[in-house]
Design a protein around this motif. Structure first.
Motif, PDB file in Angstrom:
ATOM      1  N   SER A   7      16.450  82.299  89.877  1.00  0.00           N
ATOM      2  CA  SER A   7      16.008  83.071  88.732  1.00  0.00           C
ATOM      3  C   SER A   7      15.086  82.307  87.872  1.00  0.00           C
ATOM      4  CB  SER A   7      17.101  83.453  87.828  1.00  0.00           C
ATOM      5  OG  SER A   7      18.059  82.317  87.471  1.00  0.00           O
ATOM      6  N   LEU A   8      15.143  80.770  87.931  1.00  0.00           N
ATOM      7  CA  LEU A   8      14.473  79.975  86.898  1.00  0.00           C
ATOM      8  C   LEU A   8      13.354  79.196  87.454  1.00  0.00           C
ATOM      9  CD1 LEU A   8      17.677  78.231  85.201  1.00  0.00           C
ATOM     10  CD2 LEU A   8      16.200  80.276  84.516  1.00  0.00           C
ATOM     11  N   ILE A   9      13.362  78.774  88.834  1.00  0.00           N
ATOM     12  CA  ILE A   9      12.155  78.186  89.586  1.00  0.00           C
ATOM     13  C   ILE A   9      11.859  78.817  90.797  1.00  0.00           C
ATOM     14  CG2 ILE A   9      12.802  75.973  88.425  1.00  0.00           C
ATOM     15  CD1 ILE A   9      14.400  75.224  90.971  1.00  0.00           C
ATOM     16  N   GLU A  10      10.570  78.330  91.289  1.00  0.00           N
ATOM     17  CA  GLU A  10      10.180  78.836  92.699  1.00  0.00           C
ATOM     18  C   GLU A  10       9.181  77.515  93.185  1.00  0.00           C
ATOM     19  OE1 GLU A  10       7.883  82.572  94.620  1.00  0.00           O
ATOM     20  OE2 GLU A  10       7.360  82.075  92.539  1.00  0.00           O
ATOM     21  N   TRP A  11       9.616  77.257  94.587  1.00  0.00           N
ATOM     22  CA  TRP A  11       8.583  76.295  95.140  1.00  0.00           C
ATOM     23  C   TRP A  11       7.536  77.164  95.714  1.00  0.00           C
ATOM     24  CZ3 TRP A  11       8.876  71.196  95.101  1.00  0.00           C
ATOM     25  CH2 TRP A  11      10.048  70.578  94.839  1.00  0.00           C
ATOM     26  N   LYS A  12       6.415  76.939  95.577  1.00  0.00           N
ATOM     27  CA  LYS A  12       5.244  77.370  96.184  1.00  0.00           C
ATOM     28  C   LYS A  12       4.432  76.493  97.144  1.00  0.00           C
ATOM     29  CE  LYS A  12       4.481  80.661  92.398  1.00  0.00           C
ATOM     30  NZ  LYS A  12       3.436  80.942  91.188  1.00  0.00           N
ATOM     31  N   PRO A  13       3.921  76.788  98.093  1.00  0.00           N
ATOM     32  CA  PRO A  13       2.990  75.965  99.220  1.00  0.00           C
ATOM     33  C   PRO A  13       1.847  75.393  98.355  1.00  0.00           C
ATOM     34  CG  PRO A  13       3.424  78.003 100.121  1.00  0.00           C
ATOM     35  CD  PRO A  13       3.911  78.297  98.690  1.00  0.00           C
ATOM     36  N   TYR A  14       1.600  74.278  98.434  1.00  0.00           N
ATOM     37  CA  TYR A  14       0.415  73.247  97.736  1.00  0.00           C
ATOM     38  C   TYR A  14      -0.652  74.105  98.332  1.00  0.00           C
ATOM     39  CZ  TYR A  14      -3.002  69.729  97.315  1.00  0.00           C
ATOM     40  OH  TYR A  14      -3.920  69.109  96.838  1.00  0.00           O
ATOM     41  N   CYS A  15      -1.693  74.203  97.323  1.00  0.00           N
ATOM     42  CA  CYS A  15      -3.046  74.715  97.698  1.00  0.00           C
ATOM     43  C   CYS A  15      -4.090  73.470  97.458  1.00  0.00           C
ATOM     44  CB  CYS A  15      -3.401  76.123  96.852  1.00  0.00           C
ATOM     45  SG  CYS A  15      -2.109  77.451  97.330  1.00  0.00           S
ATOM     46  N   HIS A  51      -0.039  68.978 110.846  1.00  0.00           N
ATOM     47  CA  HIS A  51       0.891  69.278 111.909  1.00  0.00           C
ATOM     48  C   HIS A  51       2.461  68.734 111.450  1.00  0.00           C
ATOM     49  CE1 HIS A  51      -0.872  65.411 112.831  1.00  0.00           C
ATOM     50  NE2 HIS A  51       0.323  65.188 113.729  1.00  0.00           N
ATOM     51  N   ILE A  52       2.642  67.733 110.673  1.00  0.00           N
ATOM     52  CA  ILE A  52       3.971  67.327 110.528  1.00  0.00           C
ATOM     53  C   ILE A  52       4.376  67.062 109.075  1.00  0.00           C
ATOM     54  CG2 ILE A  52       3.946  65.738 112.496  1.00  0.00           C
ATOM     55  CD1 ILE A  52       3.303  63.361 110.787  1.00  0.00           C
ATOM     56  N   VAL A  53       3.301  67.416 108.076  1.00  0.00           N
ATOM     57  CA  VAL A  53       3.602  67.049 106.622  1.00  0.00           C
ATOM     58  C   VAL A  53       3.115  68.529 106.021  1.00  0.00           C
ATOM     59  CG1 VAL A  53       2.912  65.980 104.626  1.00  0.00           C
ATOM     60  CG2 VAL A  53       2.763  64.749 106.541  1.00  0.00           C
ATOM     61  N   LYS A  54       4.299  69.216 105.230  1.00  0.00           N
ATOM     62  CA  LYS A  54       3.997  70.233 104.272  1.00  0.00           C
ATOM     63  C   LYS A  54       4.446  69.732 102.835  1.00  0.00           C
ATOM     64  CE  LYS A  54       3.506  72.734 107.938  1.00  0.00           C
ATOM     65  NZ  LYS A  54       2.323  72.448 108.497  1.00  0.00           N
ATOM     66  N   CYS A  55       3.732  70.151 102.082  1.00  0.00           N
ATOM     67  CA  CYS A  55       3.710  70.036 100.640  1.00  0.00           C
ATOM     68  C   CYS A  55       3.963  71.413  99.748  1.00  0.00           C
ATOM     69  CB  CYS A  55       2.537  69.401 100.022  1.00  0.00           C
ATOM     70  SG  CYS A  55       2.648  68.614  98.345  1.00  0.00           S
ATOM     71  N   HIS A  56       4.906  71.212  98.715  1.00  0.00           N
ATOM     72  CA  HIS A  56       5.132  72.288  97.897  1.00  0.00           C
ATOM     73  C   HIS A  56       5.249  71.953  96.290  1.00  0.00           C
ATOM     74  CE1 HIS A  56       6.949  73.902 101.669  1.00  0.00           C
ATOM     75  NE2 HIS A  56       6.815  75.056 101.153  1.00  0.00           N
ATOM     76  N   ILE A  57       5.115  72.817  95.569  1.00  0.00           N
ATOM     77  CA  ILE A  57       4.992  72.736  94.045  1.00  0.00           C
ATOM     78  C   ILE A  57       6.020  73.499  93.501  1.00  0.00           C
ATOM     79  CG2 ILE A  57       3.285  72.874  92.073  1.00  0.00           C
ATOM     80  CD1 ILE A  57       2.300  70.933  94.212  1.00  0.00           C
ATOM     81  N   LEU A  58       6.735  72.798  92.499  1.00  0.00           N
ATOM     82  CA  LEU A  58       7.804  73.502  91.794  1.00  0.00           C
ATOM     83  C   LEU A  58       7.233  74.434  90.586  1.00  0.00           C
ATOM     84  CD1 LEU A  58      10.900  74.225  91.891  1.00  0.00           C
ATOM     85  CD2 LEU A  58      11.212  72.031  90.599  1.00  0.00           C
ATOM     86  N   PHE A  59       7.536  75.524  90.461  1.00  0.00           N
ATOM     87  CA  PHE A  59       6.995  76.021  89.238  1.00  0.00           C
ATOM     88  C   PHE A  59       8.286  76.508  88.376  1.00  0.00           C
ATOM     89  CE2 PHE A  59       3.274  76.327  91.941  1.00  0.00           C
ATOM     90  CZ  PHE A  59       2.392  76.426  91.003  1.00  0.00           C
ATOM     91  N   ARG A  60       8.119  76.559  87.100  1.00  0.00           N
ATOM     92  CA  ARG A  60       8.787  77.166  86.306  1.00  0.00           C
ATOM     93  C   ARG A  60       8.619  78.774  86.131  1.00  0.00           C
ATOM     94  NH1 ARG A  60       8.219  73.351  81.447  1.00  0.00           N
ATOM     95  NH2 ARG A  60       6.870  74.792  80.900  1.00  0.00           N
TER      96      ARG A  60
END
Length: 169
Positions: A7-15, A51-60
């Motif tokens: 309800s407070l945060i969301e991880w979204k894929p890095y662009c 192929h082995i690294v994934k990055c996400h950003i945490l948003f309020r």
């Protein structure tokens, strides 16, 4: 790529083009990513190892403001072991609590996906060490440079911070 939120945060894929490195001074950044020096280098790293690294950003969620990032690295050929690393900027008390929520959501999602989850921090990074330990991670190896940790569902669910937030899927 997993997308997870509460309800407070969301991880979204890095662009490509999102600023990460510049949100930290270089000393802080090198505690998270020791061998990358700029956002351009980070984008190249992600491209070279997609192929082995994934990055996400945490948003309020309240204002859609990015406050942290995390990246995962597959550590074995079968893709069943991952390590995660990351950090947050604007270290206000409110955001620090959101960082914990974010880490719990990320780790829980990885564990629920059947993955073994690990992390590490530099020996001199006492803030990261305490943060990782408080989430239930077990320090299983120390080298001259790093502390290495692992966690499973039982340890995560029994951690005080998990119980405080009572985060669930």
């Amino acid at each position: 790529m997993l997308i997870f939120s509460d309800s407070l945060i969301e991880w979204k894929p890095y662009c490509k083009g999102q600023v990460l490195c510049e949100n930290f001074n270089i000393e802080e950044w090198h505690k998270i990513v020791t061998d990358v020096d700029s956002d351009r280098d980070w984008q190249q790293f992600l491209s070279d190892y997609s192929h082995i690294v994934k990055c996400h950003i945490l948003f309020r969620k309240i204002d859609d403001t990015p406050i942290a990032f995390a990246y995962t690295i597959k550590e074995d050929d079968k893709g069943k072991v991952v390590s995660f690393h990351g950090g947050g900027w604007d270290k206000s008390i409110a955001n620090t609590l959101l960082f914990y929520r974010g880490m719990i959501l990320l780790v829980e999602a990885l564990l629920n996906d059947g993955l073994k989850v690990r992390t590490a921090c530099l020996k001199g990074n006492t803030i990261a060490y305490r943060f990782i330990k408080s989430a239930g991670f077990v320090n299983h190896l120390n080298t001259d440079t790093f502390h290495y940790f692992w966690i499973n569902k039982k340890r995560l669910y029994n951690s005080k911070i998990y119980k405080r937030f009572n985060v669930c899927c």
